[in-house]
Write a protein that holds these residues in place. Structure first.
Motif, PDB file in Angstrom:
ATOM      1  N   TRP A 257      32.007  53.749  76.254  1.00  0.00           N
ATOM      2  CA  TRP A 257      31.485  53.234  75.002  1.00  0.00           C
ATOM      3  C   TRP A 257      31.730  51.567  74.577  1.00  0.00           C
ATOM      4  N   THR A 258      32.745  51.288  75.456  1.00  0.00           N
ATOM      5  CA  THR A 258      32.968  49.891  75.334  1.00  0.00           C
ATOM      6  C   THR A 258      32.191  48.942  76.048  1.00  0.00           C
ATOM      7  N   ALA A 259      31.823  49.694  77.120  1.00  0.00           N
ATOM      8  CA  ALA A 259      30.739  48.949  78.020  1.00  0.00           C
ATOM      9  C   ALA A 259      29.263  49.117  77.300  1.00  0.00           C
ATOM     10  N   THR A 260      28.975  50.232  76.825  1.00  0.00           N
ATOM     11  CA  THR A 260      27.496  50.302  76.207  1.00  0.00           C
ATOM     12  C   THR A 260      27.551  51.100  74.998  1.00  0.00           C
ATOM     13  N   SER A 261      26.377  51.429  74.534  1.00  0.00           N
ATOM     14  CA  SER A 261      26.291  52.164  73.251  1.00  0.00           C
ATOM     15  C   SER A 261      25.618  53.498  73.666  1.00  0.00           C
ATOM     16  N   PRO A 262      25.850  54.671  72.936  1.00  0.00           N
ATOM     17  CA  PRO A 262      24.851  55.788  73.125  1.00  0.00           C
ATOM     18  C   PRO A 262      23.156  55.285  73.058  1.00  0.00           C
ATOM     19  N   ALA A 263      22.920  54.444  72.277  1.00  0.00           N
ATOM     20  CA  ALA A 263      21.538  54.308  71.966  1.00  0.00           C
ATOM     21  C   ALA A 263      21.106  53.594  73.401  1.00  0.00           C
ATOM     22  N   ALA A 264      21.766  52.545  73.890  1.00  0.00           N
ATOM     23  CA  ALA A 264      21.508  51.859  75.013  1.00  0.00           C
ATOM     24  C   ALA A 264      21.383  52.827  76.435  1.00  0.00           C
ATOM     25  N   ALA A 265      22.382  53.670  76.376  1.00  0.00           N
ATOM     26  CA  ALA A 265      22.619  54.624  77.217  1.00  0.00           C
ATOM     27  C   ALA A 265      21.198  55.449  77.274  1.00  0.00           C
ATOM     28  N   LEU A 266      20.724  55.891  76.142  1.00  0.00           N
ATOM     29  CA  LEU A 266      19.539  56.709  76.055  1.00  0.00           C
ATOM     30  C   LEU A 266      18.328  55.836  76.719  1.00  0.00           C
ATOM     31  N   ALA A 267      18.136  54.757  76.349  1.00  0.00           N
ATOM     32  CA  ALA A 267      17.194  53.782  76.795  1.00  0.00           C
ATOM     33  C   ALA A 267      17.300  53.579  78.157  1.00  0.00           C
ATOM     34  N   ALA A 268      18.680  53.507  78.659  1.00  0.00           N
ATOM     35  CA  ALA A 268      18.716  53.353  80.123  1.00  0.00           C
ATOM     36  C   ALA A 268      18.169  54.345  80.799  1.00  0.00           C
ATOM     37  N   ARG A 269      18.601  55.539  80.615  1.00  0.00           N
ATOM     38  CA  ARG A 269      18.198  56.814  81.244  1.00  0.00           C
ATOM     39  C   ARG A 269      16.669  56.944  81.288  1.00  0.00           C
ATOM     40  N   LEU A 270      15.975  56.758  80.265  1.00  0.00           N
ATOM     41  CA  LEU A 270      14.600  56.762  80.248  1.00  0.00           C
ATOM     42  C   LEU A 270      14.068  55.441  81.154  1.00  0.00           C
ATOM     43  N   ALA A 271      14.492  54.435  80.979  1.00  0.00           N
ATOM     44  CA  ALA A 271      14.014  53.157  82.061  1.00  0.00           C
ATOM     45  C   ALA A 271      14.265  53.879  83.364  1.00  0.00           C
ATOM     46  N   GLY A 272      15.375  54.239  83.657  1.00  0.00           N
ATOM     47  CA  GLY A 272      15.683  54.545  85.240  1.00  0.00           C
ATOM     48  C   GLY A 272      14.803  55.572  85.844  1.00  0.00           C
ATOM     49  N   VAL A 273      14.588  56.658  84.911  1.00  0.00           N
ATOM     50  CA  VAL A 273      13.562  57.646  85.309  1.00  0.00           C
ATOM     51  C   VAL A 273      12.054  57.078  85.232  1.00  0.00           C
ATOM     52  N   ASP A 274      11.773  56.335  84.335  1.00  0.00           N
ATOM     53  CA  ASP A 274      10.335  55.564  84.483  1.00  0.00           C
ATOM     54  C   ASP A 274      10.093  54.673  85.704  1.00  0.00           C
ATOM     55  N   ALA A 275      11.097  54.154  86.127  1.00  0.00           N
ATOM     56  CA  ALA A 275      11.015  53.146  87.452  1.00  0.00           C
ATOM     57  C   ALA A 275      11.132  54.318  88.523  1.00  0.00           C
ATOM     58  N   ALA A 276      11.727  55.057  88.703  1.00  0.00           N
ATOM     59  CA  ALA A 276      11.676  56.197  89.691  1.00  0.00           C
ATOM     60  C   ALA A 276      10.339  56.848  89.927  1.00  0.00           C
ATOM     61  N   VAL A 277       9.831  57.269  88.811  1.00  0.00           N
ATOM     62  CA  VAL A 277       8.552  57.917  88.724  1.00  0.00           C
ATOM     63  C   VAL A 277       7.549  56.971  89.299  1.00  0.00           C
ATOM     64  N   HIS A 278       7.651  55.794  88.868  1.00  0.00           N
ATOM     65  CA  HIS A 278       6.686  54.713  89.309  1.00  0.00           C
ATOM     66  C   HIS A 278       6.763  54.584  90.588  1.00  0.00           C
ATOM     67  N   ARG A 279       7.870  54.766  91.324  1.00  0.00           N
ATOM     68  CA  ARG A 279       7.925  54.676  92.857  1.00  0.00           C
ATOM     69  C   ARG A 279       7.623  55.943  93.597  1.00  0.00           C
ATOM     70  N   SER A 280       7.996  57.221  93.090  1.00  0.00           N
ATOM     71  CA  SER A 280       7.850  58.379  93.993  1.00  0.00           C
ATOM     72  C   SER A 280       6.431  59.043  93.438  1.00  0.00           C
ATOM     73  N   LEU A 281       6.005  58.720  92.291  1.00  0.00           N
ATOM     74  CA  LEU A 281       4.918  59.488  91.895  1.00  0.00           C
ATOM     75  C   LEU A 281       3.703  58.622  91.355  1.00  0.00           C
ATOM     76  N   PRO A 282       3.357  57.385  91.995  1.00  0.00           N
ATOM     77  CA  PRO A 282       2.407  56.561  91.324  1.00  0.00           C
ATOM     78  C   PRO A 282       1.008  57.268  90.980  1.00  0.00           C
ATOM     79  N   GLU A 283       0.615  57.989  91.933  1.00  0.00           N
ATOM     80  CA  GLU A 283      -0.702  58.385  91.849  1.00  0.00           C
ATOM     81  C   GLU A 283      -0.783  59.749  90.636  1.00  0.00           C
ATOM     82  N   TRP A 284       0.250  60.328  90.301  1.00  0.00           N
ATOM     83  CA  TRP A 284       0.355  61.242  89.546  1.00  0.00           C
ATOM     84  C   TRP A 284       0.442  60.657  87.930  1.00  0.00           C
ATOM     85  N   LEU A 285       1.046  59.695  88.091  1.00  0.00           N
ATOM     86  CA  LEU A 285       1.228  58.852  86.700  1.00  0.00           C
ATOM     87  C   LEU A 285       0.029  58.918  85.946  1.00  0.00           C
TER      88      LEU A 285
END
Length: 284
Positions: free
Chosen positions: A77-105
């Motif tokens: 929590w000195t490196a990031t905030s909970p709000a930023a971590a919540l945004a990061a976990r969605l951003a990571g999943v979003d990017a992963a889904v665009h790579r692995s499931l592009p036609e399903w999106l």
């Protein structure tokens, strides 16, 4: 329906676990200021709870050695905030889904899966379930694939909270459950020690205690140990049943059908370890 609860968990967990295993997730956490697999893991998973300390993380996660957690929390929590971590976990999943499931999106199937999973997640009973409650309180994203991820995350934390309650009842919470898991062959003792931060000495002492309880003999599960593990899993399934009962059998069957292809794509993309460390069984 209890078997259905386990099946839906086994089908949905790889999609949730993109936040752990996908390269895009690690990149997103690093961009949020959190570097290293475990720092990202603790930041992302604990973020719905707020800027909590190591004691609460150790208690709610249930399997990590306290010292292992304390080396990363609350420093994350000195490196990031909970709000930023919540945004990061969605951003990571979003990017992963665009790579692995592009036609399903953006497909009708993605929208239907998101709608069904959200209905189940919104039926979660959060009393006595801190991680489920914290995730249920996170605002819903807009995109269907992220709604699906948030719903499956809430549902798996609901299941996990119930699992810890069962382990506590049987005096297995923490290291004892891991030792029995290794004895059952679900995961290796060496890996679990390292991945959960327990020392060989702590592991050996716990194994001796479980032997004294009649659950182990020469490092192997006794019939009593096998029976107790089966009882724990059955009770975990029973306590996870509520939201799936609310969704109904037809809804559960349809969601399972939709998640089957999603799971297959994630496995094919290499984002789900063959010997997954979470202990998720193959779908029945």
């Amino acid at each position: 329906m209890n078997d259905g609860a386990r099946r839906l968990w086994s089908l949905g967990e790889p999609f949730h676990a993109l936040t752990y295993f996908a390269d895009e997730a690690r990149t997103a956490y690093a961009e949020a200021g959190v570097r290293g697999f475990w720092a990202g893991y603790f930041a992302g998973r604990a973020a719905p709870l707020g800027p909590v300390g190591p004691a609460l993380v150790t208690a709610t996660f249930g399997s990590f050695a306290p010292e292992f957690v304390a080396r990363r929390v609350p420093d994350v929590w000195t490196a990031t905030s909970p709000a930023a971590a919540l945004a990061a976990r969605l951003a990571g999943v979003d990017a992963a889904v665009h790579r692995s499931l592009p036609e399903w999106l953006g497909s009708l199937e993605a929208e239907e899966a998101a709608s069904l999973a959200r209905r189940a997640a919104e039926a979660v009973d959060v009393l006595g379930r801190p991680l489920a409650a914290a995730n249920a309180d996170v605002p819903w994203p807009v995109e269907p694939h992220l709604v699906l991820w948030q719903a499956l995350t809430t549902l798996r934390e609901h299941r996990g909270d119930g699992h810890l309650a069962v382990l506590l009842q049987h005096e297995l919470l923490g290291l004892p459950a891991l030792v029995l898991t290794a004895a059952a062959g679900t995961s290796s003792a060496d890996w679990l020690q390292k991945a959960r931060g327990w020392s060989p000495e702590q592991w050996a002492t716990c194994a001796e205690e479980l032997t004294g309880r009649g659950l182990l003999a020469d490092g192997e599960l006794t019939p009593g140990g096998v029976a107790l593990r089966e009882a724990v899993e059955a009770d975990t399934d029973r306590l996870a049943q509520g939201p799936w009962t609310a969704l109904g059998q037809d809804g559960c069957d349809r969601l399972a059908e939709l998640l089957t292809s999603v799971r297959r794509a994630i496995v094919a993309a290499g984002d789900w370890p063959p010997q997954n460390p979470i202990g998720v069984p193959e779908p029945a």
